[in-house]
Every structure is written in structure tokens, then in C-alpha cells.
Write a protein that holds these residues in place. Structure first.
Motif, PDB file in Angstrom:
ATOM      1  N   GLN A  96      38.436  43.245  42.445  1.00 47.16           N
ATOM      2  CA  GLN A  96      37.881  42.111  41.719  1.00 47.16           C
ATOM      3  C   GLN A  96      38.860  41.694  40.625  1.00 47.16           C
ATOM      4  O   GLN A  96      39.435  42.542  39.944  1.00 47.16           O
ATOM      5  CB  GLN A  96      36.525  42.451  41.097  1.00 47.16           C
ATOM      6  CG  GLN A  96      35.429  42.722  42.114  1.00 47.16           C
ATOM      7  CD  GLN A  96      35.529  44.117  42.721  1.00 47.16           C
ATOM      8  OE1 GLN A  96      35.768  45.089  42.022  1.00 47.16           O
ATOM      9  NE2 GLN A  96      35.361  44.206  44.036  1.00 47.16           N
ATOM     10  N   CYS A 139      44.840  38.920  33.510  1.00 46.98           N
ATOM     11  CA  CYS A 139      43.988  39.118  34.673  1.00 46.98           C
ATOM     12  C   CYS A 139      43.466  40.546  34.629  1.00 46.98           C
ATOM     13  O   CYS A 139      44.259  41.496  34.693  1.00 46.98           O
ATOM     14  CB  CYS A 139      44.770  38.877  35.947  1.00 46.98           C
ATOM     15  SG  CYS A 139      43.883  39.314  37.468  1.00 46.98           S
ATOM     16  N   TYR A 185      43.167  39.106  47.888  1.00 42.42           N
ATOM     17  CA  TYR A 185      42.130  39.145  46.855  1.00 42.42           C
ATOM     18  C   TYR A 185      42.487  38.103  45.799  1.00 42.42           C
ATOM     19  O   TYR A 185      43.639  38.031  45.365  1.00 42.42           O
ATOM     20  CB  TYR A 185      42.043  40.524  46.206  1.00 42.42           C
ATOM     21  CG  TYR A 185      41.689  41.629  47.163  1.00 42.42           C
ATOM     22  CD1 TYR A 185      42.629  42.586  47.534  1.00 42.42           C
ATOM     23  CD2 TYR A 185      40.410  41.717  47.705  1.00 42.42           C
ATOM     24  CE1 TYR A 185      42.313  43.599  48.407  1.00 42.42           C
ATOM     25  CE2 TYR A 185      40.079  42.736  48.583  1.00 42.42           C
ATOM     26  CZ  TYR A 185      41.032  43.672  48.935  1.00 42.42           C
ATOM     27  OH  TYR A 185      40.701  44.673  49.802  1.00 42.42           O
ATOM     28  N   TRP A 186      41.481  37.344  45.374  1.00 47.68           N
ATOM     29  CA  TRP A 186      41.736  36.213  44.483  1.00 47.68           C
ATOM     30  C   TRP A 186      40.731  36.153  43.345  1.00 47.68           C
ATOM     31  O   TRP A 186      39.546  36.467  43.522  1.00 47.68           O
ATOM     32  CB  TRP A 186      41.649  34.895  45.273  1.00 47.68           C
ATOM     33  CG  TRP A 186      42.643  34.819  46.363  1.00 47.68           C
ATOM     34  CD1 TRP A 186      42.479  35.227  47.666  1.00 47.68           C
ATOM     35  CD2 TRP A 186      43.988  34.341  46.272  1.00 47.68           C
ATOM     36  NE1 TRP A 186      43.641  35.016  48.374  1.00 47.68           N
ATOM     37  CE2 TRP A 186      44.577  34.474  47.546  1.00 47.68           C
ATOM     38  CE3 TRP A 186      44.751  33.812  45.228  1.00 47.68           C
ATOM     39  CZ2 TRP A 186      45.900  34.095  47.805  1.00 47.68           C
ATOM     40  CZ3 TRP A 186      46.056  33.431  45.495  1.00 47.68           C
ATOM     41  CH2 TRP A 186      46.611  33.571  46.757  1.00 47.68           C
ATOM     42  N   GLY A 187      41.223  35.745  42.177  1.00 52.92           N
ATOM     43  CA  GLY A 187      40.332  35.437  41.078  1.00 52.92           C
ATOM     44  C   GLY A 187      39.840  34.004  41.180  1.00 52.92           C
ATOM     45  O   GLY A 187      40.185  33.282  42.116  1.00 52.92           O
ATOM     46  N   GLN A 188      39.068  33.597  40.196  1.00 53.68           N
ATOM     47  CA  GLN A 188      38.486  32.253  40.200  1.00 53.68           C
ATOM     48  C   GLN A 188      39.429  31.208  39.617  1.00 53.68           C
ATOM     49  O   GLN A 188      39.222  30.019  39.814  1.00 53.68           O
ATOM     50  CB  GLN A 188      37.179  32.253  39.403  1.00 53.68           C
ATOM     51  CG  GLN A 188      36.080  33.081  40.051  1.00 53.68           C
ATOM     52  CD  GLN A 188      35.732  32.560  41.419  1.00 53.68           C
ATOM     53  OE1 GLN A 188      35.419  31.386  41.605  1.00 53.68           O
ATOM     54  NE2 GLN A 188      35.787  33.435  42.428  1.00 53.68           N
ATOM     55  N   GLY A 189      40.443  31.640  38.911  1.00 52.95           N
ATOM     56  CA  GLY A 189      41.424  30.703  38.378  1.00 52.95           C
ATOM     57  C   GLY A 189      41.213  30.386  36.912  1.00 52.95           C
ATOM     58  O   GLY A 189      40.096  30.482  36.382  1.00 52.95           O
ATOM     59  N   THR A 190      42.295  30.002  36.256  1.00 54.30           N
ATOM     60  CA  THR A 190      42.247  29.555  34.872  1.00 54.30           C
ATOM     61  C   THR A 190      43.168  28.340  34.748  1.00 54.30           C
ATOM     62  O   THR A 190      44.282  28.346  35.281  1.00 54.30           O
ATOM     63  CB  THR A 190      42.646  30.687  33.904  1.00 54.30           C
ATOM     64  OG1 THR A 190      42.448  30.273  32.556  1.00 54.30           O
ATOM     65  CG2 THR A 190      44.090  31.138  34.100  1.00 54.30           C
ATOM     66  N   TYR A 234      45.958  31.261  39.521  1.00 52.27           N
ATOM     67  CA  TYR A 234      45.139  32.291  40.140  1.00 52.27           C
ATOM     68  C   TYR A 234      45.848  33.638  40.115  1.00 52.27           C
ATOM     69  O   TYR A 234      47.033  33.733  40.442  1.00 52.27           O
ATOM     70  CB  TYR A 234      44.840  31.937  41.596  1.00 52.27           C
ATOM     71  CG  TYR A 234      44.040  30.672  41.779  1.00 52.27           C
ATOM     72  CD1 TYR A 234      44.669  29.450  41.940  1.00 52.27           C
ATOM     73  CD2 TYR A 234      42.647  30.712  41.783  1.00 52.27           C
ATOM     74  CE1 TYR A 234      43.941  28.282  42.112  1.00 52.27           C
ATOM     75  CE2 TYR A 234      41.907  29.547  41.950  1.00 52.27           C
ATOM     76  CZ  TYR A 234      42.564  28.342  42.116  1.00 52.27           C
ATOM     77  OH  TYR A 234      41.831  27.197  42.291  1.00 52.27           O
ATOM     78  N   VAL A 280      39.666  38.828  37.396  1.00 55.79           N
ATOM     79  CA  VAL A 280      39.151  37.824  36.468  1.00 55.79           C
ATOM     80  C   VAL A 280      40.271  37.370  35.546  1.00 55.79           C
ATOM     81  O   VAL A 280      40.809  38.167  34.769  1.00 55.79           O
ATOM     82  CB  VAL A 280      37.977  38.367  35.632  1.00 55.79           C
ATOM     83  CG1 VAL A 280      37.486  37.292  34.673  1.00 55.79           C
ATOM     84  CG2 VAL A 280      36.844  38.836  36.530  1.00 55.79           C
ATOM     85  N   GLU A 281      40.618  36.084  35.621  1.00 53.54           N
ATOM     86  CA  GLU A 281      41.696  35.538  34.813  1.00 53.54           C
ATOM     87  C   GLU A 281      41.167  35.012  33.475  1.00 53.54           C
ATOM     88  O   GLU A 281      39.999  34.628  33.356  1.00 53.54           O
ATOM     89  CB  GLU A 281      42.393  34.377  35.531  1.00 53.54           C
ATOM     90  CG  GLU A 281      42.931  34.680  36.901  1.00 53.54           C
ATOM     91  CD  GLU A 281      41.957  34.310  38.001  1.00 53.54           C
ATOM     92  OE1 GLU A 281      42.428  34.049  39.134  1.00 53.54           O
ATOM     93  OE2 GLU A 281      40.742  34.271  37.745  1.00 53.54           O
TER      94      GLU A 281
END
Length: 122
Positions: A3, A22, A111-116, A95, A5-6
Motif C-alpha cells: 500500500q 510516499c 502497485y500504485w498510490g493515489q497520486g499527489t 504517483y 500513500v503520497e
């Protein structure tokens, strides 16, 4: 599973700096590489920087070499992207991403975060 998170995205003037972070959790130990990607409106997502989780080797897209620096903390659960000399062409959603144990090609990131969001004004 990993998991991500950025944080750290913001609006800055050209020539400014930002540091993205991240936070990684889950089976981070199984990721061969972590990295940063970006996607600008109307453009494809592109790899910006990556770091080998074990060993620390890094690589960068030509467009950011000498301006961006990727790093991670010793626990390997936080990834950073220091961005200097920002210009409007750096405006994009950024990301955080991680691979499985299989490799570190740009196509291996799964695997990817939601982006900032990073916005650079001239």
C-alpha cells in the motif's frame, strides 16, 4: 500486497522546489524497486525516477536528471522525491509505485498510490 500513500504535492513558482513523500506499508520487503511516475493532462504516464530497494541504485528520466533526487529511508518504508529547479513542464499528478520481486523495468511497477498533484506556474 503493498500500500502506497503520497504526500507533498503543491503549487509552486518556476524555479522552486518540492519534496514528495510516499509512505509504504504491507509487503514492502518483496519489492525489488520503488519509483515515481507522473502524468500530465492529455499525456501518457511516464517513469520519472526509480530506486532499487536493496542496493540503492537509482535511475532517472532524461527530463529530470540533475534536478530530481529519489531516496528512501533506512527502514525502506518511506520514499522521497526531491524536486529542484521546477518548471511548468513538471506540472503533473505524481504517483508513487512499487514492483514485485520480479524486476525493476518501468513496466514491472504494479502497485500504485493515489497520486499527489504538483503544479508549477511561470
Amino acid at each position: 500486497q503493498v500500500q502506497l500513500v503520497e504526500s507533498g504535492g503543491d503549487s509552486v513558482q518556476a524555479g522552486g522546489s518540492l519534496r514528495l513523500s510516499c509512505a509504504a506499508s504491507g509487503e514492502v520487503y518483496s519489492s525489488a524497486c520503488m519509483g515515481w511516475f507522473r502524468q500530465a493532462p492529455g499525456k501518457e504516464r511516464e517513469g520519472v525516477a526509480r530506486i532499487y530497494t536493496y542496493g540503492g541504485s537509482t535511475s532517472y528520466a532524461d527530463s529530470v536528471k540533475g534536478r530530481f533526487t529519489i531516496s528512501q529511508n533506512s527502514a525502506k518504508n518511506t520514499l522521497y522525491l526531491q524536486m529542484n529547479s521546477l518548471n511548468p513542464e513538471d506540472t503533473a499528478m505524481y504517483y508513487c509505485a512499487a514492483t514485485t520481486w520480479t524486476g525493476c523495468q518501468w513496466s514491472d511497477f504494479s502497485y500504485w498510490g493515489q497520486g499527489t498533484q504538483v503544479t508549477v506556474s511561470s
